[in-house]
Design a protein around this motif. Structure first.
Motif, PDB file in Angstrom:
ATOM      1  N   GLY A 138      34.811 -43.218 -45.235  1.00 53.53           N
ATOM      2  CA  GLY A 138      35.286 -42.685 -43.969  1.00 53.53           C
ATOM      3  C   GLY A 138      36.573 -43.354 -43.521  1.00 53.53           C
ATOM      4  N   LEU A 139      36.629 -44.683 -43.653  1.00 51.73           N
ATOM      5  CA  LEU A 139      37.859 -45.412 -43.325  1.00 51.73           C
ATOM      6  C   LEU A 139      39.017 -44.945 -44.204  1.00 51.73           C
ATOM      7  N   GLU A 140      38.740 -44.813 -45.487  1.00 50.98           N
ATOM      8  CA  GLU A 140      39.778 -44.392 -46.431  1.00 50.98           C
ATOM      9  C   GLU A 140      40.284 -42.989 -46.109  1.00 50.98           C
ATOM     10  N   TYR A 141      39.373 -42.093 -45.744  1.00 48.09           N
ATOM     11  CA  TYR A 141      39.761 -40.721 -45.417  1.00 48.09           C
ATOM     12  C   TYR A 141      40.728 -40.694 -44.231  1.00 48.09           C
ATOM     13  N   LEU A 142      40.407 -41.437 -43.185  1.00 47.28           N
ATOM     14  CA  LEU A 142      41.272 -41.451 -42.003  1.00 47.28           C
ATOM     15  C   LEU A 142      42.632 -42.056 -42.326  1.00 47.28           C
ATOM     16  N   ARG A 143      42.645 -43.127 -43.069  1.00 46.76           N
ATOM     17  CA  ARG A 143      43.923 -43.761 -43.409  1.00 46.76           C
ATOM     18  C   ARG A 143      44.770 -42.872 -44.312  1.00 46.76           C
ATOM     19  N   LYS A 144      44.128 -42.241 -45.270  1.00 47.98           N
ATOM     20  CA  LYS A 144      44.842 -41.379 -46.212  1.00 47.98           C
ATOM     21  C   LYS A 144      45.469 -40.186 -45.500  1.00 47.98           C
ATOM     22  N   ASN A 145      44.792 -39.700 -44.452  1.00 45.42           N
ATOM     23  CA  ASN A 145      45.267 -38.521 -43.717  1.00 45.42           C
ATOM     24  C   ASN A 145      45.900 -38.880 -42.376  1.00 45.42           C
ATOM     25  N   ALA A 146      46.301 -40.131 -42.226  1.00 47.04           N
ATOM     26  CA  ALA A 146      46.789 -40.631 -40.937  1.00 47.04           C
ATOM     27  C   ALA A 146      47.966 -39.826 -40.394  1.00 47.04           C
ATOM     28  N   LYS A 147      48.928 -39.550 -41.232  1.00 46.60           N
ATOM     29  CA  LYS A 147      50.127 -38.828 -40.760  1.00 46.60           C
ATOM     30  C   LYS A 147      49.759 -37.450 -40.253  1.00 46.60           C
TER      31      LYS A 147
END
Length: 302
Positions: A138-147
């Motif tokens: 979940g953390l990785e998903y948010l960071r990966k799609n941050a922009k």
């Protein structure tokens, strides 16, 4: 006649194939997006759950074997740049996703914080790495799609209630430093595995019914705090008989020992499981204190 038997055989084969497919619960919610992330076949580890998922009248999901994210994206005119992974409780035997997931995510969204509710795979008596890798995903998903989501990848935190609080603290202490959440919000969390103060079923389901005694100490998260553990807000009630308040106190003391910024609010009453419950006397107070704490963190990050 031969054609008739062939038809019957095909029908039987189709029925058998359909019955072999696992049933996953579809949840009604106000999420902006639903992401079926992975299941036991695609994830790094499996919880070996073979039964269909079930949902009771309270919206609690059991026997989970598919990880699903529910995205609540903050409106652009309110967005603070912060985001949070939300982990509902349920004693690692269920995912109590209605209030401790969806309702909490709606509150985060209302104050400008994008939220990602995780329907995580349960440890199923001993598969302790499974819920952890779902929270980390979940953390990785948010960071990966941050922009795309309009968030700052350095401002992605985690929040959890009860056993979800254990999972949030678990993620905050067991994740490698560069990938740890930026902050943690823990509602009446399970922290310690010591028999005199723990929620027994939470640790049994996490570690297995016949786990080695040393594992309780190892997964007591007050013992895992270091200087790199993220800033933490703890919210709980003094009269909680399900998860004794000493769990949070142990974690708070460990955080302060290592110089980690921490704040704790203990309400005089309310018991256990009060997140987003209208009847909780201090509903307005915890929401205000959470909002102010997140605003303070945001200023510190600038």
């Amino acid at each position: 006649m031969k054609r008739f038997f062939i038809t019957l055989t095909l029908i039987a084969a189709f029925a058998l194939s359909a019955s072999a497919q696992k049933t996953f619960v579809e949840l009604p919610c106000k999420a902006d997006k639903t992401i079926k992330y992975w299941d036991n076949k695609k994830a790094p580890h499996s919880n070996e759950e073979t039964r269909d998922e079930t949902r009771d009248k309270n919206g609690h999901i059991r026997q989970t074997s598919q990880t699903v994210f529910y995205l609540y994206q903050a409106d652009a005119d309110k967005a603070t740049g912060q985001a949070v992974v939300v982990l509902p409780g349920g004693g690692y035997g269920a995912v109590c996703i209605t209030r401790e997931g969806f309702a909490l995510a709606e509150y985060f969204k209302s104050i400008g914080v994008t939220a990602l509710v995780v329907k995580y795979r349960l440890p199923n008596y001993g598969h302790k790495e499974v819920p952890l890798e779902d929270a980390q995903a979940g953390l990785e998903y948010l960071r990966k799609n941050a922009k795309k989501l309009g968030i700052d990848p350095a401002k992605v935190g985690i929040a959890g209630s009860s056993a979800g609080g254990h999972l949030a603290a678990y993620t905050s202490t067991f994740t490698e430093d560069a990938k740890k959440p930026a902050f943690s919000v823990l509602f009446y969390p399970v922290i310690s595995g010591e028999s005199c103060m723990t929620h027994q079923n939470t640790f049994l389901r996490l570690l297995g019914k016949n786990h080695a005694p040393y594992l309780r100490e190892y997964y007591s998260l007050n013992n895992r705090v270091t200087t790199t553990t993220p800033p933490t807000l703890l919210l709980l009630s003094s009269d909680d008989r399900t998860v004794p308040p000493v769990n949070s106190i142990l974690y708070y003391n460990a955080l302060k020992h290592y110089g980690v910024p921490a704040s704790m609010h203990i309400y005089p009453e309310g018991g256990h499981g009060w997140v987003c419950k209208d009847t909780f006397r201090y509903d307005k107070e915890w929401k205000m204190q959470l909002k102010k704490w997140l605003e303070f963190l945001n200023k510190e990050k600038k």
